[in-house]
Motif scaffolding. Structure first.
Motif, mmCIF file in Angstrom:
data_model
loop_
_atom_site.group_PDB
_atom_site.id
_atom_site.type_symbol
_atom_site.label_atom_id
_atom_site.label_comp_id
_atom_site.label_asym_id
_atom_site.label_seq_id
_atom_site.Cartn_x
_atom_site.Cartn_y
_atom_site.Cartn_z
ATOM 1 N N ILE A 161 31.711 33.356 -31.761
ATOM 2 C CA ILE A 161 33.130 33.618 -31.442
ATOM 3 C C ILE A 161 33.850 32.290 -31.216
ATOM 4 O O ILE A 161 33.196 31.271 -30.954
ATOM 5 N N GLY B 280 35.221 28.845 -31.726
ATOM 6 C CA GLY B 280 34.840 27.782 -32.654
ATOM 7 C C GLY B 280 33.544 28.065 -33.395
ATOM 8 O O GLY B 280 33.288 27.465 -34.449
ATOM 9 N N SER B 281 32.746 28.966 -32.879
ATOM 10 C CA SER B 281 31.483 29.290 -33.550
ATOM 11 C C SER B 281 31.656 30.404 -34.575
ATOM 12 O O SER B 281 30.679 30.954 -35.092
ATOM 13 N N SER C 114 26.167 29.744 -31.198
ATOM 14 C CA SER C 114 26.812 29.570 -29.897
ATOM 15 C C SER C 114 26.420 28.223 -29.318
ATOM 16 O O SER C 114 25.231 27.979 -29.069
ATOM 17 N N LYS C 115 27.403 27.390 -29.105
ATOM 18 C CA LYS C 115 27.120 26.058 -28.549
ATOM 19 C C LYS C 115 26.372 26.198 -27.220
ATOM 20 O O LYS C 115 25.334 25.587 -27.005
ATOM 21 N N THR C 116 26.904 27.029 -26.343
ATOM 22 C CA THR C 116 26.311 27.156 -25.005
ATOM 23 C C THR C 116 25.157 28.159 -24.973
ATOM 24 O O THR C 116 24.303 28.102 -24.101
ATOM 25 N N THR D 234 27.621 32.652 -24.151
ATOM 26 C CA THR D 234 28.875 33.397 -24.341
ATOM 27 C C THR D 234 28.583 34.899 -24.423
ATOM 28 O O THR D 234 27.809 35.354 -25.267
ATOM 29 N N GLU E 201 44.054 25.692 -28.220
ATOM 30 C CA GLU E 201 43.021 25.477 -27.193
ATOM 31 C C GLU E 201 42.949 23.985 -26.846
ATOM 32 O O GLU E 201 42.552 23.616 -25.743
HETATM 33 O O1 LIG Z 1 29.939 28.407 -29.016
HETATM 34 P P1 LIG Z 1 30.095 29.081 -27.707
HETATM 35 O O2 LIG Z 1 29.476 28.294 -26.592
HETATM 36 O O3 LIG Z 1 29.558 30.485 -27.761
HETATM 37 O O4 LIG Z 1 31.630 29.154 -27.356
HETATM 38 C C1 LIG Z 1 32.514 29.861 -28.154
HETATM 39 C C2 LIG Z 1 33.941 29.517 -27.847
HETATM 40 O O5 LIG Z 1 34.270 29.775 -26.495
HETATM 41 C C3 LIG Z 1 35.163 28.787 -25.998
HETATM 42 O O6 LIG Z 1 34.469 27.994 -25.084
HETATM 43 C C4 LIG Z 1 36.312 29.385 -25.272
HETATM 44 O O7 LIG Z 1 36.991 30.324 -26.041
HETATM 45 C C5 LIG Z 1 35.558 27.984 -27.226
HETATM 46 O O8 LIG Z 1 35.956 26.701 -26.957
HETATM 47 C C6 LIG Z 1 34.338 28.070 -28.044
HETATM 48 O O9 LIG Z 1 34.620 27.741 -29.366
#
Ligand SMILES: O=P(O)(O)OC[C@H]1O[C@](O)(CO)[C@@H](O)[C@@H]1O
Length: 557
Positions: A163, A165-166, A216-218, A221, A364
């Motif tokens: 979601i 940026g991903s 997902s970067k983190t 999410t 953003e």
């Molecule tokens: O890649 P992640 O960590 O799942 O985050 C998805 C998105 O959520 C956000 O942190 C907030 O909408 C964005 O900056 C990021 O692209």
């Protein structure tokens, strides 16, 4: 480093305020063009990459500017240390101050130093090409059919679960470069937590031949992890054995621990680094779905095109620098004319998601109201970004741009060459005639006298009709013509707007690279989720929120 100073403290800012009050009535496009036959050549610049099919012409002559305004805008950029801040970004300095991180999407498309790349010192940068190699090998094995699913069949469907940026980058690029895609490898994108999104995609998938990419970067999410868990449950219902997950699930993340906890082995994980912002991540492992769709060589071309634009941004004098020009002209309207929005209007059907993508990219990044040194700004920052592909927009919202009460600066984008010259190129000629006509109509309008001449005797009988047909004109636009929508051109176009955002953020003194504003809603939603079970648990809200939750609880089946 960006000064982080409120922009109103710059001398050039004050001068621009004065110029706006003293000159507004003279900045009339019709007169500016009539008095200067060279206006187009003065106010247009071409970017040419080393690859011959990557070129971008920016025509900014249809803006409410003259030499004095423009030179003051460039002074503003110098006073705000835009060049220094740009160089700090390329050097890997931690310009994302609130999170103490470097901002290095430019490193993702940087060739090795011995092939002309920038020298960047930051942990992880030397791993970029290793991850690209992993993307190359994996995408080639899937595309060639040598990567097999749990029953020995090749993959024919890729589902990217992510979601923000991903999701938005891969969605936009896969759409934009559909012409280059492998048609027998279907791509789907699931982003929304609304179960409908996943459910409808799963109806199109076969467990034996589907590859899920959890992006997902983190890897924390809520939407993505919930969708990924549900996709895994759907897969295991059929595949049964947990060991089969390895053939059908890969992860793109910076969080190896969470990826393995989800059940995806590290060998199926494509890494990236904390200095890649989510909305700047399509160049990283997050681009895996792009490489699968268009092939690794085309993905590399996309990176190359962006790198060429990075070099231009890094080295061209401010007066010749396309991202800087776009940024300054945008600030002129945003902060001195009071324009609230910026429209992106691509006359290329493949770019239909371009505005959606830059809604996140710009809003953003620059939707902030506190400077880096903590002061509340007393001027406008990031605009509302919107738009859609031409000519559809013409039949939807252009009426308001032409004759409404709001000033809407707009960027028009179009390819010289179409990738689909059907009916002997007739469609493209019609498309481009609209691309040329709209900025012309916006700039020069139609006077009362012209309307009267057009209406003839009818004009004297119907004054209201005459008024309704007048176009005031003087509406500013940029026109961007690129040769054709190749992967390299798209890379350069995206980098052009990324750097525009960077320059504007530097001048406004804000941190374009954090996104604290999306956090509060997430925290409240998690709290409410725990209370949805029982009416008696619903505590700590205002009467409206409580009333809405109670209504839902009473009426759910
Ligand atoms: O890649 P992640 O960590 O799942 O985050 C998805 C998105 O959520 C956000 O942190 C907030 O909408 C964005 O900056 C990021 O692209």
């Amino acid at each position: 480093m960006s000064t982080g100073k409120p922009a109103t403290q710059y001398k050039a800012w004050k001068k621009l305020q004065e110029l706006h009050s003293s000159k507004q009535s003279q900045l009339v496009l019709k007169e500016l063009f009539n008095s200067d036959s060279k206006r187009f050549s003065t106010y247009s610049k071409e970017f040419k990459a080393s690859s011959p099919d990557v070129s971008i012409l920016l025509d900014y002559s249809k803006n409410l500017i003259d030499e004095e305004v423009l030179s003051t805008l460039f002074n503003l950029a110098r006073e705000a240390s835009v060049e220094l801040f740009r160089d700090d970004m390329f050097a890997g300095k931690h310009i994302n101050t609130s999170e103490d991180r470097a901002v290095l999407h430019v490193a993702l498309r940087n060739p090795p130093a011995d092939q002309g790349g920038f020298k960047i010192n930051e942990a992880g940068v030397d791993e970029v090409h290793g991850v690209l190699q992993h993307i190359k090998e994996f995408s080639e094995s899937v595309r060639s059919g040598s990567w097999k699913g749990y029953t020995g069949k090749p993959i024919d469907t890729v589902v990217n679960i992510g979601i923000g940026g991903s999701d938005l980058g891969p969605v936009m690029v896969c759409e934009a470069l559909k012409h280059y895609s492998k048609r027998d490898l279907k791509s789907y994108f699931v982003s929304n937590i609304d179960g409908t999104d996943l459910a409808e995609v799963l109806k199109l998938c076969n467990t034996e031949t589907t590859l899920f990419i959890v992006a997902s970067k983190t890897f924390t999410t809520q939407e993505t992890i919930t969708n990924a868990e549900s996709a895994k449950a759907w897969f295991l219902e059929k595949a049964k054995d947990q060991a089969h997950v390895a053939k059908h699930f890969v992860a793109l993340s910076t969080n190896a621990k969470a990826v393995t906890a989800f059940g995806i082995s590290e060998s199926n994980m494509f890494a990236f680094w904390d200095w890649v912002g989510g909305r700047y991540s399509l160049w990283s492992a997050i681009g895996l779905s792009i490489a699968l769709s268009i092939g690794y060589d085309n993905f590399q071309e996309l990176l190359n095109g962006a790198h060429e634009l990075d070099k231009h941004f890094k080295t061209a004098p401010l007066e010749e620098n396309l991202p800087v020009i776009l940024a300054l002209v945008g600030i002129w309207y945003n902060d001195f004319y009071g324009a609230q929005t910026q429209a992106l209007l691509p006359y290329d059907q493949y770019l239909k998601k371009f505005a959606d993508y830059f809604q996140q990219g710009d809003m953003e990044s620059n939707g902030k109201s506190v400077t880096k040194d903590g002061s509340r700004v007393d001027y406008e920052t990031g605009p509302i970004i919107w738009g859609q592909s031409g000519t559809n927009g013409q039949h939807a919202f252009y009426q308001l741009i032409h004759q409404g009460t709001k000033l809407i600066p707009a960027d028009f984008l179009a390819p010289v060459e179409t990738l689909n010259p059907i009916s002997g190129g007739k469609h493209h000629e019609i498309l481009l005639s609209n691309f040329f006509a709209q900025p012309e109509a916006l700039a020069f309008g139609k006077t009362e006298q012209e309307v009267r001449e057009e209406l003839g005797p009818e004009a004297s009988k119907n004054a209201a009709l005459v008024k309704s047909k007048i176009f005031e004109g003087n509406k500013p636009t940029n026109s961007i013509l690129f040769q054709k929508l190749t992967p390299g051109t798209l890379g350069a176009l995206v980098a052009l707007y990324e750097h525009k955002i960077h320059v504007q953020g530097a001048i406004w003194g804000i941190n374009s690279y954090d996104q604290m504003g999306v956090e509060l809603g997430k925290v409240l939603a998690k709290n409410i989720l725990k209370q949805l079970g029982n009416e008696t648990d619903v505590k700590g809200h205002d009467s409206s929120t409580t009333g809405l939750i109670h209504y839902y609880q009473k009426n759910r089946k």
